[in-house]
Design a protein around this motif. Structure first.
Motif, short mmCIF file in Angstrom:
data_model
loop_
_atom_site.label_atom_id
_atom_site.label_comp_id
_atom_site.label_asym_id
_atom_site.label_seq_id
_atom_site.Cartn_x
_atom_site.Cartn_y
_atom_site.Cartn_z
N THR A 1 31.07 23.74 38.05
CA THR A 1 32.22 23.74 37.14
C THR A 1 32.81 22.34 37.01
O THR A 1 33.11 21.87 35.90
CB THR A 1 33.29 24.72 37.65
N GLU B 1 30.73 20.04 34.85
CA GLU B 1 30.85 20.30 33.42
C GLU B 1 32.21 19.88 32.87
O GLU B 1 32.30 19.40 31.73
CB GLU B 1 30.62 21.79 33.14
N ILE B 2 33.27 20.03 33.67
CA ILE B 2 34.60 19.70 33.15
C ILE B 2 34.73 18.21 32.90
O ILE B 2 35.53 17.77 32.06
CB ILE B 2 35.72 20.21 34.10
N ASP C 1 39.34 25.92 30.09
CA ASP C 1 37.95 25.47 30.23
C ASP C 1 37.45 25.70 31.66
O ASP C 1 36.32 26.16 31.87
CB ASP C 1 37.85 23.97 29.91
N LEU D 1 34.37 28.15 32.78
CA LEU D 1 33.22 27.60 33.49
C LEU D 1 32.98 28.34 34.81
O LEU D 1 31.83 28.62 35.18
CB LEU D 1 33.42 26.11 33.74
N ARG E 1 31.29 31.39 33.89
CA ARG E 1 29.91 31.13 33.48
C ARG E 1 29.00 30.96 34.69
O ARG E 1 27.84 31.40 34.69
CB ARG E 1 29.83 29.87 32.61
N PHE E 2 29.53 30.34 35.74
CA PHE E 2 28.72 30.09 36.93
C PHE E 2 28.85 31.20 37.98
O PHE E 2 28.57 30.98 39.15
CB PHE E 2 29.06 28.73 37.51
#
Length: 375
Positions: A168, A171-172, A188, A192, A195-196
């Motif tokens: 995470t 990606e951030i 966000d 994330l 998503r993970f």
């Protein structure tokens, strides 16, 4: 065999062993037994996760006796499907009956029991009324090691949660910060984490500029500006076990002072992690990190403990704080998260989850700790 993305499932035997250890630990501590209300202790011991309500649900553990779960009749089918159900006996009660009368025969008159810290007061008062000579004490204080030491399968889940939090963060760093609200970046982070693989997001702290000086700042409508230091602290649950990590980023190039403060916190965090080893006291971790920050003149601006345990919840015992002399043992997991907070200006915090090994400590978060520059 489970895939690398799926943890080894816990079994009824796993929960039976946990309940046995808890009952034996209670006996060794001079208690008649353990009373466990809905919450993290019950999840850890049985795999059962009911909603805590005015209807009494209570696990009774006594050394040498089979565990008994007192449960409302209308919730008995759910309890029967818990993974740990084969390792215990259910005793249900129907609406209109007194659940404390059902529970009383399971307890020793005059006995002293450890009871879950999050048990409802109405339930404790009900037990006290029907058994006035029986006494109770905080389960956390009586058995501080109840959930503190993780087995190999629990450590695998914590490592997976930590890896998801690291992904995470990676990606951030790619998203735009300047010109967006804190709540936008927090959203966000939450997306994330999901998503993970997180099933639950517990917190997404985004403290920009002066808001970073509030360690638990709730992300708000402040627009992040170029030149801001931004504290990120986020985590939740994946496969039932927690993640929690903090990094501090800067929008554009930092000033010399901002870089220096960040470097001090990074050095303090390393000192805290380096102090982790079997036999060290919890307070030793706090002392190691705090000594660095104090040496550089910011001791009064480090305004919280250095760490907390993590497991089936993101915050739990043990705590890395002055006065906590509980010794570290292999399998313990906790955060190491020193910070410096300058009111009205900015804050810095760096946090990793660390597990105690046979000869030291191992970080479960591995993302870079240097001050990252974002746009």
């Amino acid at each position: 065999m489970p895939s690398p993305h799926q943890p080894v499932p816990f079994t009824a035997d796993d929960y039976r062993a946990r309940m046995t250890r808890a009952a034996e630990a209670a006996e060794a501590a001079g208690l008649a037994g353990v009373l466990v209300a809905p919450g993290p202790d019950l999840v850890h011991l049985t795999g059962y996760q009911p909603v805590s309500t005015e209807r009494l649900t209570l696990l009774v553990l006594k050394a040498g006796q089979d565990p008994v779960l007192v449960v409302p009749t209308l919730e008995a089918p759910d309890a029967e499907h818990a993974v740990g159900a084969p390792a215990l006996t259910l005793r249900d009660w129907t609406d209109g009956k007194d659940p404390y009368e059902v529970t009383a025969p399971l307890l020793d008159t005059g006995g002293r029991y450890g009871i879950s810290d999050n048990a409802w007061a109405m339930h404790l008062l009900g037990l006290q009324q029907i058994l006035p000579t029986t006494s109770y004490t905080s389960l956390t204080e009586a058995l501080p090691m109840l959930r503190a030491v993780k087995d190999a399968h629990e450590l695998d889940r914590l490592a997976a949660a930590g890896a998801a939090a690291d992904a995470t963060y990676g990606e951030i760093l790619k998203v735009r910060f300047s010109g967006r609200r804190e709540t936008d970046v927090a959203a966000d982070l939450a997306a994330l984490l999901k998503r993970f693989g997180h099933s639950q997001v517990d917190f997404t702290v985004v403290g920009s500029g002066p808001n970073g000086a509030n360690p638990h700042h709730e992300a708000g409508d402040r627009t992040i500006e170029r030149g801001d230091m931004v504290v990120l602290d986020f985590g939740g649950l994946k496969h039932g076990y927690g993640s929690d990590t903090s990094r501090t980023v800067h929008v554009g190039e930092p000033t010399a002072e901002e870089q220096r403060v960040h470097d001090i916190v990074r050095e303090a965090q390393k000192a805290g992690c380096d102090a982790v080893r079997p036999g060290a006291a919890c307070q030793d971790i706090d002392r190691a990190a705090r000594a660095v920050i104090t040496e550089f003149g910011y001791g009064e601006r480090f305004i919280h403990r250095t760490g907390h345990g993590i497991g089936v919840t993101t915050h739990e015992p043990p705590y890395m704080i002055e006065g906590e002399e509980l010794p570290l043992v292999p399998g313990m997991c906790f955060s190491v998260e020193p910070g410096i907070y300058l009111p009205g200006r900015f804050g810095v915090r760096i946090e990793d989850i660390v597990t105690v090994t046979e000869d030291g400590g191992r970080r479960l978060n591995t993302t870079p700790r240097e001050l990252a520059i974002v746009e």
